[in-house]
Design an enzyme around this catalytic site. Sequence first.
Site, PDB file in Angstrom:
ATOM      1  N   ASP A   8      -6.864   0.336   1.822  1.00 47.59           N
ATOM      2  CA  ASP A   8      -5.854   0.552   3.132  1.00 47.59           C
ATOM      3  C   ASP A   8      -5.344  -0.744   3.443  1.00 47.59           C
ATOM      4  OD1 ASP A   8      -7.910   2.651   2.759  1.00 47.59           O
ATOM      5  OD2 ASP A   8      -7.420   3.292   5.007  1.00 47.59           O
ATOM      6  N   GLU A  39      -1.730   3.334   4.798  1.00 44.93           N
ATOM      7  CA  GLU A  39      -1.689   4.289   6.080  1.00 44.93           C
ATOM      8  C   GLU A  39      -1.991   3.415   7.496  1.00 44.93           C
ATOM      9  OE1 GLU A  39      -4.993   6.679   6.772  1.00 44.93           O
ATOM     10  OE2 GLU A  39      -6.389   5.178   6.980  1.00 44.93           O
ATOM     11  N   ASN A  40      -2.536   2.019   7.126  1.00 42.15           N
ATOM     12  CA  ASN A  40      -2.415   1.255   8.448  1.00 42.15           C
ATOM     13  C   ASN A  40      -1.691   0.092   8.339  1.00 42.15           C
ATOM     14  OD1 ASN A  40      -5.796   2.030   7.410  1.00 42.15           O
ATOM     15  ND2 ASN A  40      -5.164   2.671   9.472  1.00 42.15           N
ATOM     16  N   ASN A  67      -5.071   9.839   7.082  1.00 44.56           N
ATOM     17  CA  ASN A  67      -5.105  10.493   8.494  1.00 44.56           C
ATOM     18  C   ASN A  67      -4.316   9.706   9.366  1.00 44.56           C
ATOM     19  OD1 ASN A  67      -7.438   8.649   7.836  1.00 44.56           O
ATOM     20  ND2 ASN A  67      -7.616   8.557  10.090  1.00 44.56           N
ATOM     21  N   HIS A  68      -3.716   8.496   9.221  1.00 45.15           N
ATOM     22  CA  HIS A  68      -2.924   7.503   9.961  1.00 45.15           C
ATOM     23  C   HIS A  68      -1.433   7.623   9.445  1.00 45.15           C
ATOM     24  CE1 HIS A  68      -5.776   6.026  12.664  1.00 45.15           C
ATOM     25  NE2 HIS A  68      -6.488   5.600  11.597  1.00 45.15           N
ATOM     26  N   HIS A 152      -9.069   9.973   0.321  1.00 39.14           N
ATOM     27  CA  HIS A 152      -9.380   9.315   1.551  1.00 39.14           C
ATOM     28  C   HIS A 152     -10.444   9.919   2.290  1.00 39.14           C
ATOM     29  CE1 HIS A 152      -7.251   6.316   4.156  1.00 39.14           C
ATOM     30  NE2 HIS A 152      -7.535   7.365   5.153  1.00 39.14           N
ATOM     31  N   HIS A 177     -10.084   4.685   3.152  1.00 41.45           N
ATOM     32  CA  HIS A 177     -10.506   5.099   4.446  1.00 41.45           C
ATOM     33  C   HIS A 177     -11.492   4.338   5.321  1.00 41.45           C
ATOM     34  CE1 HIS A 177     -10.412   7.301   8.122  1.00 41.45           C
ATOM     35  NE2 HIS A 177     -11.949   7.639   8.149  1.00 41.45           N
ATOM     36  N   HIS A 179     -12.429   1.151   4.876  1.00 41.45           N
ATOM     37  CA  HIS A 179     -12.097   0.037   4.895  1.00 41.45           C
ATOM     38  C   HIS A 179     -13.275  -1.026   4.505  1.00 41.45           C
ATOM     39  CE1 HIS A 179      -8.394   0.648   8.073  1.00 41.45           C
ATOM     40  NE2 HIS A 179      -8.740   1.478   7.071  1.00 41.45           N
TER      41      HIS A 179
END
Length: 275
Positions: A8, A39-40, A67-68, A152, A177, A179
């Site tokens: 991520d 995603e981030n 999810n983001h 993820h 996911h 991190h």
Amino acid sequence: MKILLCGDVVGRAGRAAVTEHVPELRRILGLDFVVVNGENAAAGFGITDKICAELYAAGVDAITTGNHVWDRREIIAYIPSNPRLLRPANFPRGTPGRGSHVYRLADGRRVFLANLMARLFMDALDDPFAAVEALLAERRLGEVDAIIVDFHGEATSEKMAMGQLLDGRVSLVVGTHSHVPTADAQILPRGTAYQTDAGMCGDYDSVIGMQKAAAVARFVTKMPGERLQVAEGPATLCGVVVETDDATGLARRIAPVRMGGRLIPSLPTEFATNS
Ligand SMILES: [Fe+2]
Ligand SMILES: [Fe+2]
């Protein structure tokens, strides 16, 4: 084939780590295909078309999410026309975009990339194990030269189970996911490269990429507190590099990659030569 998958990308600092290090990693390691989870990438929450372009310009071939993915709503209109940006394949039927795609390299070799999301301590979604079986019924090693799965998820157990389920059928299973990178990079018994989590590309003087004071206060006080802001100190690029055997599509070797920022560096220069 040599593949780099980075975890991520968190905020501006994470993007800077990618734009700074991916071009040199491509050159030093002789990479054929680079994936990052994005995603981030937009201030910690979601991704935009402009950021996708920035990552592609740095030498990223494809971007996975999780999810983001929808945190920046403008990506909803962009994702259907951009096959280089994936969202989890096990999102509900009718969700915009795609969860997998076949990419053709300049030399003609083909890479199948699939993005799935786990369910333990995550949103309720369609079964990712059934979803991956459906995808692999369509695309097999032999028909494509490499298969990469970004799973993820939060729970290490669910990610390891996915790796074991797919051992011998795909080139690489990597978790994203959490991190935080795990130290379990390995070739599973039937030839699939695996690491439970790739770790983030972001500032590790933080709480999973968010400024530490507010994030710590949430745990200490049990109050919602101020909105979390992305940490913007020097970032560490975190990922895994894999070399596959073009005859089988299975992995010959895997190693963690860490560059810049605070984490102990890992640059597997032995990947510069073909094994
Ligand atoms: Fe993330
Ligand atoms: Fe996530």
